[in-house]
Design an enzyme around this catalytic site. Structure first.
Site, short mmCIF file in Angstrom:
data_model
loop_
_atom_site.label_atom_id
_atom_site.label_comp_id
_atom_site.label_asym_id
_atom_site.label_seq_id
_atom_site.Cartn_x
_atom_site.Cartn_y
_atom_site.Cartn_z
N HIS A 267 9.74 64.54 -18.84
CA HIS A 267 10.16 64.10 -17.95
C HIS A 267 9.33 64.89 -16.49
O HIS A 267 8.95 64.37 -15.62
CB HIS A 267 11.53 64.50 -17.56
CG HIS A 267 12.27 64.12 -18.50
ND1 HIS A 267 12.94 62.99 -18.99
CD2 HIS A 267 12.94 64.87 -19.94
CE1 HIS A 267 13.57 62.74 -19.75
NE2 HIS A 267 13.64 64.06 -20.72
C1 BDR Z 1 15.56 67.13 -17.14
O1 BDR Z 1 16.50 68.14 -17.71
C2 BDR Z 1 15.93 69.05 -18.11
O2 BDR Z 1 16.59 69.63 -19.41
C3 BDR Z 1 14.51 68.77 -18.21
O3 BDR Z 1 13.69 69.81 -18.00
C4 BDR Z 1 14.27 67.65 -17.26
O4 BDR Z 1 13.86 68.11 -16.09
C5 BDR Z 1 15.46 65.73 -17.94
O5 BDR Z 1 16.78 65.08 -17.87
#
Ligand code: BDR
Ligand code: CA
Length: 344
Positions: A267
């Site tokens: 992400h």
């Molecule tokens: C987001 O949640 C976190 O666990 C990850 O780093 C990312 O920023 C995805 O939902």
């Protein structure tokens, strides 16, 4: 041609994928990282600070200030995600010790100082809960006019959540801060780019892609397999690749246990890449808001595509991405950067 680099400020809850986002920026010659804000999220804020300082040490970077943020969200109690990111936030990886210190000012002040130091040119990236940014906005309401471009990884648009059936992690941890940031950016000269799970879950790192990264770093490493013993340590001949592989193995195992396959959603690196090159995603403008009170839907991000609210758009929402183009860029940049480290 101008050789001036883009000033970038990164707010992270490091975090396996946050770590890759950070390294992506180190490997991007057009970016000058001017500061890092540490936010409580995937792990507690002290651990996030340790992780940020340790990654800088590992990468031989001594001139990027790291600031500590709030220990908890604006109103909700903090939740952390060691099941997803490991007990220290970086899976099975261990970072070198460092004597580097945090700044004397906090992360909200760091946002404000960076924006004033680079008025109209700063690129802000937030890949954790928006607590620090909301606090910065309260203290400096002109922030949206000072920052040239803001890219947020958060939310899920017309798409299921990863923390509740409808809410994404970053927004779910601190929904009030996300609501304040979206409201604060409503009149900004440039709308924030918001990358929700609907686009970021297309960015699926596989063992084959991770192995391509090791090759690009000049440290070949056999692709990991779901059949490997859990926690098998990386044997790659490059310290940065070993850390990334040890972190990613934990993330692969988590996604596998969730029934998503032996892969990992990157992400946050997508947010870093889009911040430097918005052409990597197609976006649609819409008014966005965050559900704060629903007993089943708290933390849900809602885009009013059809104008029911009669509000002007306050965000550019990522709706389409080409994962292959993103991975080519990630492998080129992080691979070349890792290779420079082995020569030091
Ligand atoms: C987001 O949640 C976190 O666990 C990850 O780093 C990312 O920023 C995805 O939902
Ligand atoms: Ca994150």
């Amino acid at each position: 041609m101008s050789t001036e680099r883009l000033p970038v400020f990164l707010d992270v809850d490091t975090g396996v994928d946050d770590a890759m986002a950070l390294v992506y920026l180190f490997g991007s010659p057009e970016a000058e990282l001017v500061g890092i804000a540490s936010t409580a999220g995937n792990v507690g804020v002290h651990q996030v600070c340790e992780n940020n300082l340790g990654l800088l040490e590992l990468c031989g970077i001594t001139d990027v200030p790291v600031s500590k943020g709030s220990e908890s969200p604006l109103t909700a109690p903090l939740r952390t995600a060691e099941d997803t990111h490991g007990p220290q936030g970086l899976g099975y990886a261990r970072l070198p010790a460092t004597s580097a210190r945090l700044t004397d000012h906090d992360a909200a002040q760091a946002w404000i100082r960076a924006a004033h130091a680079h008025p109209g040119t700063l690129i802000g990236i937030a890949t954790g809960p928006l607590t620090n940014l909301a606090l910065a906005l309260r203290a400096e309401p002109a922030l949206p006019r000072l920052i040239r471009r803001l890219v947020i990884m958060g939310g899920a648009f017309d798409y299921r959540g990863n923390t509740t059936p409808v809410a994404e992690w970053n927004t779910s941890v601190d929904p009030e801060s996300a609501a304040e940031v979206f409201a604060g950016w409503a009149d900004a000269p440039s709308l924030p780019i918001v990358l929700g799970l609907n686009v970021t879950e297309n960015i699926a790192l596989t063992p084959e892609l991770l192995s391509r990264l090791a090759d690009a770093a000049g440290a070949p490493s056999a692709p990991m397999s779901v059949h490997d013993t859990r926690g098998t340590a990386s044997a790659a001949g490059n310290a940065l690749i070993r850390v990334l592989e040890d972190a990613m193995r934990f993330y692969f195992e988590f996604h596998h246990d969730q029934g998503e396959g032996y892969l990992a959603h990157l992400h946050d690196p997508l947010a870093a890449a889009v911040a430097l090159d918005p052409e990597l995603v197609a976006c649609r403008a819409a008014p966005v808001d965050v559900e704060l009170t629903g007993t089943l839907t708290r933390g849900m991000t809602i885009a009013d595509w059809s104008g029911h609210w009669g509000r002007e758009p306050n965000a550019l929402i990522g709706v389409e991405v080409d994962p292959a183009a993103f991975f080519d860029r990630l492998i080129d940049r992080v691979g070349a950067f890792a290779q420079t480290l082995s020569r030091r």
